[in-house]
Structures are given as C-alpha cells and as structure tokens.
Enzyme design. Structure first.
Site, PDB file in Angstrom:
ATOM      1  CB  CYS A  20      -0.944  -0.006   1.200  1.00 24.47           C
ATOM      2  SG  CYS A  20      -0.141  -0.475   2.741  1.00 24.47           S
TER       3      CYS A  20
ATOM      4  CG  HIS B 110      -0.046   3.866   5.621  1.00 25.54           C
ATOM      5  ND1 HIS B 110       0.371   3.211   6.754  1.00 25.54           N
ATOM      6  CD2 HIS B 110      -0.390   2.887   4.745  1.00 25.54           C
ATOM      7  CE1 HIS B 110       0.292   1.905   6.570  1.00 25.54           C
ATOM      8  NE2 HIS B 110      -0.177   1.675   5.361  1.00 25.54           N
TER       9      HIS B 110
END
Ligand code: NAD
Length: 348
Positions: free
Chosen positions: A144, A224
């Site tokens: 990711c 994130h």
C-alpha cells in the site's frame, strides 16, 4: 482468451475480500471461488455474499463442516478451474502457496506486497509498468505504501525530470479489525536504521530512482500519511505546474483543506463512511494546501488508505497477466469507472 477470466482469490481478509468484490464489478472476469483457512465470521460473510467457499487442504474440510459451514472443495480443486489466482494470504504465506500454484502451470499468479519481490516475475504498479507485466506468469502488486509513492512518482515523472525523492512515512499501526498489533501509546521508529525498506520496494518497479525513505508507526488504524520531497533536475517547475498535473492525474485526488476543513485522516474517512462502500478510498489523497515548491524541490503530504489502495492494481494485474487488455489506459479506465474512483476529490 475466450469468455471471462476465471479467478480464484486465496485468502479472504482485508485485501482478498475487497479484490473479490472488485472482480465482481468487472465484465471481463469472474470469481470462481474464495479460499478461507478459518471457519469464522469471514467464511460466513463470503457465503452470505454468494461466493463459493474453498479451503486450503482436505483436512480443513472437516474443520469447516463440523461448524456447519459448507465448502465447495479444496484450493487444488479450485485451481483446476481458474485462469488466475490472486493470493491475498498473510505476508510470507504466498511464497509457500507458490509451491502449490506451480503444479497448475495454466494458472497465472498474483501476489501482494507482503511477499518478497522474487516471489513473482515482476513487481507491479499500474501507472508505472503495466506493459512489463503483459502475459507474464506472475506479478506481485507492491504494498500500500509503495503503491502510494509510485502513483505520485510515476505521475510526476511523466511531466518532469526527477533527480531524487526523499519520503517520511507515518504508518498506521493496524487495520481497524486487528486486535493484536500495536503500538497503542508510542511513536515507534520502523525501522530504527535508515533507509526503511519502502525505498527498496519502490526500486523494484523504478530501479533507476534515487530514493530514500524513513518510517514511523503510530497508534491509528485509519490511513498512512507520507511527507514526500521530490527534487527536479530542471529548474523552473512551479506549484501551479504541479497542481495542474495532479488535478488531471489518474488515481490521485487533491483535497483542499481550506475549503473542506479536512486536515487529516479522520475527516477523510468520515467522508468516505458516508459515500463509499467500507469507507474505502482507493485513490491516493494529496493535501493540496501542503503542496509547496521551493527552488527545484516539491514537498507535500499525502494519505494512503491501506485497505483499499491496491485493489485497482490487482484488477489491472489480472488483465495484464492474461493479456486480455494490452493497453494500460483502457484497463485503468475500466477499473476506475467500475470501482467508482474519482479524478476529483470524491466529495465534490
Ligand atoms: P489479512 O490477515 O487481513 O487476510 C489474510 C487472510 O488469509 C485471512 O482471512 C487469513 O485467515 C487467511 N489465511 C491465512 N492463511 C491462509 C492459507 N494458508 N490459505 C488461505 N487463506 C489463509 O491480511 P491482509 O491485510 O489482507 O494482507 C494480505 C496481503 O496483502 C499481505 O501480503 C499484505 O502485506 C498485503 N497488503 C496488506 C495491506 C493492508 O493494509 N492490510 C495493504 C496492502 C497489501
């Protein structure tokens, strides 16, 4: 290939269940079955959604049926009837599963970013190297964080000459459903020694790039956040030039903090809760107000929804490996429109 691509999804967790749903939205591929190891709520969910449920081995069949969960067969039986397997088992398990997959040479293999790069012939990012994966036997969709970094880097690299990238990754500690991971009250260096492995992962796709990354892990589950600094080898790049490119970029959305009041991941996810299935944000989110250009260097903050950002890339990887769509733009357009990705921020 005649008819739809027949796909097995091995591992029905955070990534696997999203990829399975995304495949269902395509007109050129079908999910033949999903593989679950534990007879838990995830298995019941797969059945409720109408997926055929398979288990890794013959021994697992009893384990499921004793709890009343009906299975359609084993992984090996499923592999006999598919063209592609998407492995979404926990990191490292894919390499072990590869020994099984190779006994079915007609089946193309897609792995995830938790595997080492040598698990597959190519590490894959749709915007960077779709064509490299065409008709290959296996691909590894990068993680990711790496997908987020590569979306930005390859988009900018199409317009400007990049001389180096430096990035600090502020990583979520766990996915929302996970109960055993931490930290719950610390900001941990991850790892203490620089560079973090993310730079190496980016280089599996763009080996020529000068990139160094550092990472910390923080007590949050939502997304994130990266601080990225990109230096250009030619002078004269302006903030307006960058914004123009990002506004038109595929799979990237710009969020104006001053207009929307969105200054962080909680607010992004709150919007997605109202507008998106599972509050997914498969686009890379760039905070527009943070875009700053000084001399020949760009700096910005971007956010990555770890649970969903790799889903479009998995769909493209299926088309690339099978060769059903040689044109990256056509595959990405189809993926993006079926999954509802926006070119503009999805709120506007
Ligand atoms: P997960 O733990 O949510 O799901 C994995 C699933 O596989 C679970 O349901 C587990 O029960 C099942 N499983 C375990 N062993 C199995 C076996 N032998 N056969 C079949 N199923 C088995 O994991 P995840 O977060 O979906 O991660 C999967 C892969 O995707 C990893 O490589 C990970 O690094 C990568 N990835 C994860 C994220 C993320 O943020 N969660 C993002 C990008 C990539």
């Amino acid at each position: 290939m005649v008819g739809k691509i027949r796909v097995a999804v091995n591992g029905y967790g955070t990534i696997g269940k999203r990829v399975a749903d995304a495949i269902r939205l395509q007109d050129d591929m079908d999910v033949v079955g999903v593989v679950k190891k534990s007879p838990d709520y995830g298995a019941l969910l797969a059945l409720k959604k109408g997926f055929n449920l398979y288990v890794p081995t013959q021994d697992d069949i009893d384990k499921f049926e004793i709890t009343g969960i009906q299975v359609s067969g084993t992984l090996e039986e499923l592999l006999e009837n598919v063209d592609v397997v998407v492995d979404a088992t926990p990191g490292g398990m894919g390499a072990k599963n590869k020994q099984i997959y190779t006994r079915f040479p007609h089946v193309k293999q897609i792995f995830q970013g938790g595997e080492k790069p040598d698990v597959a012939e190519v590490s894959f990012s749709s915007l960077c190297n779709y064509k490299e994966a065409l008709n290959k036997a296996s691909a590894r969709v990068v993680s990711c964080n790496t997908t987020g970094l590569l979306r930005l880097i390859c988009t900018l690299g199409n317009h400007f000459k990049i001389s180096r990238v430096r990035a600090v990754l502020i990583r979520r500690a766990a996915d929302p459903r996970e109960v055993k991971k931490g930290p719950i009250n610390s900001i941990n260096l991850n790892p203490p020694r620089l560079p973090s492995h993310h730079a190496l992962d980016v280089k599996t796709v763009v080996p020529w790039l000068d990139i160094v990354t550092a990472a910390v892990v923080v007590p949050t589950t939502l997304m994130h956040v990266h601080h990225v600094a990109v230096r250009f080898s030619e002078g004269g790049v302006t903030r307006e030039d960058i914004l123009r490119v990002l506004e038109d970029a595929r799979r990237i959305v710009l969020v104006k903090s001053a207009v929307t009041g969105i200054k962080g991941t909680a607010q992004l996810i709150e919007v997605a809760r109202d507008l998106r299935p599972r509050n997914d944000i498969p686009e890379l989110v760039v905070f527009e107000d943070s875009v700053h250009v000084e001399k020949d260097e760009l700096m910005l903050f971007q956010a990555v929804h770890q649970e969903s950002i790799v889903v479009p890339e998995n769909i493209d990887a299926i088309r690339a490996l099978t060769g059903i769509e040689p044109d990256p733009e056509k595959s990405m357009s189809k993926t993006d429109s079926t999954l509802g990705l926006s070119k503009k921020f999805f709120l506007l």
